[in-house]
Motif scaffolding. Structure first.
Motif, short mmCIF file in Angstrom:
data_model
loop_
_atom_site.label_atom_id
_atom_site.label_comp_id
_atom_site.label_asym_id
_atom_site.label_seq_id
_atom_site.Cartn_x
_atom_site.Cartn_y
_atom_site.Cartn_z
N PHE A 29 0.81 -1.22 0.00
CA PHE A 29 0.00 0.00 0.00
C PHE A 29 0.85 1.27 0.00
CE2 PHE A 29 -3.58 -2.73 1.03
CZ PHE A 29 -4.61 -2.10 0.35
N SER A 30 2.16 1.14 0.20
CA SER A 30 3.00 2.34 0.11
C SER A 30 3.09 2.85 -1.32
CB SER A 30 4.41 2.04 0.64
OG SER A 30 5.12 1.20 -0.24
N PHE A 31 2.70 2.00 -2.28
CA PHE A 31 2.70 2.39 -3.69
C PHE A 31 1.30 2.74 -4.21
CE2 PHE A 31 6.32 -0.52 -3.16
CZ PHE A 31 7.35 0.29 -3.60
N SER A 32 0.34 2.82 -3.31
CA SER A 32 -1.03 3.15 -3.71
C SER A 32 -1.23 4.67 -3.73
CB SER A 32 -2.03 2.52 -2.73
OG SER A 32 -3.34 2.98 -3.00
N SER A 33 -1.97 5.13 -4.72
CA SER A 33 -2.26 6.57 -4.82
C SER A 33 -3.38 7.00 -3.89
CB SER A 33 -2.65 6.92 -6.27
OG SER A 33 -3.80 6.19 -6.66
N GLY A 34 -4.00 6.05 -3.18
CA GLY A 34 -5.08 6.38 -2.25
C GLY A 34 -4.57 7.04 -0.98
N LYS A 35 -5.51 7.34 -0.11
CA LYS A 35 -5.19 8.00 1.16
C LYS A 35 -5.14 7.04 2.33
CE LYS A 35 -5.07 12.13 -0.68
NZ LYS A 35 -3.79 12.88 -0.78
N GLU A 41 -5.39 1.74 -5.14
CA GLU A 41 -5.85 2.45 -6.34
C GLU A 41 -4.78 2.35 -7.43
OE1 GLU A 41 -7.31 6.32 -5.33
OE2 GLU A 41 -8.70 5.52 -3.83
N HIS A 42 -4.16 3.43 -7.80
CA HIS A 42 -3.17 3.41 -8.87
C HIS A 42 -1.77 3.38 -8.29
CE1 HIS A 42 -6.40 4.21 -11.65
NE2 HIS A 42 -6.75 5.27 -10.96
N PHE A 43 -0.85 2.74 -9.04
CA PHE A 43 0.55 2.70 -8.61
C PHE A 43 1.15 4.10 -8.68
CE2 PHE A 43 5.08 2.43 -9.40
CZ PHE A 43 5.49 1.50 -8.47
N THR A 44 1.91 4.46 -7.62
CA THR A 44 2.52 5.78 -7.58
C THR A 44 3.73 5.78 -6.66
OG1 THR A 44 2.14 8.12 -7.07
CG2 THR A 44 1.04 6.52 -5.66
N TRP A 45 4.65 6.72 -6.98
CA TRP A 45 5.81 6.96 -6.11
C TRP A 45 5.59 8.19 -5.25
CZ3 TRP A 45 9.64 3.43 -5.79
CH2 TRP A 45 9.80 2.53 -6.85
N ALA A 46 4.40 8.71 -5.24
CA ALA A 46 4.12 10.00 -4.60
C ALA A 46 4.46 10.00 -3.11
CB ALA A 46 2.65 10.38 -4.79
N HIS A 47 4.15 8.92 -2.43
CA HIS A 47 4.41 8.88 -0.98
C HIS A 47 5.91 8.88 -0.69
CE1 HIS A 47 0.17 8.25 -0.42
NE2 HIS A 47 0.18 7.15 -1.15
#
Length: 271
Positions: A29-35, A41-47
């Motif tokens: 879940f560290s790669f999830s775009s959700g809150k 949800e979508h894969f992301t590096w945002a966190h």
């Protein structure tokens, strides 16, 4: 016998799954775009981007690593000499008593240890800051190092020391060229165990930490109380990878040393 081996393997697999599934769930879940961790949800590096842009958290990370390295190094030195002193005791009763005192910090609850350190520092007028946390981590890491080094000393063939002295080695040469190489695996084990204990400790650190100082365990706890934030997942993932790296280094060092036979001859004649 086959059934026993099968049951043992099933039990081991079940234990590993029980231990690692929550960790990988957190990493996932560290790669999830959700809150939150309700739905991926979508894969992301945002966190991770947010994590590495958080200057305060990076400062806490570096401070935690520095604390762990300093405390483990100092505890390893003190614990190694302590183990040597215990092994050198002639009376078995004195050895058992000293070992029992050494093990007090191992069996005592962290809350009791933290409260004891807090009372001790307050009585001596020592402020709660980086120094108080460092002293606490050194204190509860020393018994770990002693327990890691002492078995190596007990397994050591003491005739090696006698042979070294017969070959003309002085006390320092016996210590540096004979004793330390033999117990080095135990020293490395104690160092890495102390390092991981320091990185992982929460209760003692929380009690003896003053204002303006925080470690990763304390910071993660504080943020988790405010609500689920996937930046915590990213931070926990980074710490998990860091610990895996330490374990890999330790495994590489011990495996390499295990393959090499020690051909040192006392007195420095042959190496």
């Amino acid at each position: 016998m086959r059934n026993r081996h099968l049951i043992a393997k099933i039990y081991l697999a079940f234990t590993l799954i029980l231990l690692y599934v929550p960790i990988f769930y957190l990493i996932y879940f560290s790669f999830s775009s959700g809150k939150n961790m309700n739905k991926f949800e979508h894969f992301t590096w945002a966190h991770y981007q947010t994590l590495f842009q958080d200057n305060r958290l990076l400062a806490i990370f570096l401070e935690t690593i520095l604390l762990a390295l300093l405390s483990s190094l100092i505890a390893t030195i003190i614990g190694t000499f302590g183990a040597i002193a215990i092994a050198a005791m002639k009376k078995e009763s004195n050895k058992k008593t000293t070992l029992a005192l050494n093990n007090v910090l191992m069996v005592s609850p962290d809350v009791i240890i933290g409260a004891s350190f807090l009372i001790f520092f307050t009585a001596l007028g020592i402020g709660l800051n980086f120094g108080s946390v460092l002293l606490s981590h050194i204190a509860f890491s020393i018994p770990i190092v002693v327990l890691m080094v002492l078995p190596r000393l007990n397994e050591m063939d003491m005739s090696l020391i006698d042979a070294a002295r017969d070959l003309g080695a002085n006390s320092w040469q016996v210590f540096s060229d004979v004793l330390i190489p033999v117990i080095m695996p135990g020293i490395f084990s104690g160092l890495f165990m102390a390092l991981t204990y320091s990185l992982d400790d929460f209760a003692v650190t929380k009690i003896v930490t003053g204002n303006g100082l925080s470690t990763l365990s304390v910071e993660i706890y504080s943020r988790a109380r405010q609500g689920i934030d996937l930046e915590i997942n990213a931070l926990s993932t980074v710490m998990f990878i860091f610990v895996l790296l330490l374990v890999g280094i330790y495994y590489f060092i011990t495996t390499k040393k295990g393959r090499k036979k020690n051909h040192r001859v006392m007195g420095g004649l042959v190496k």
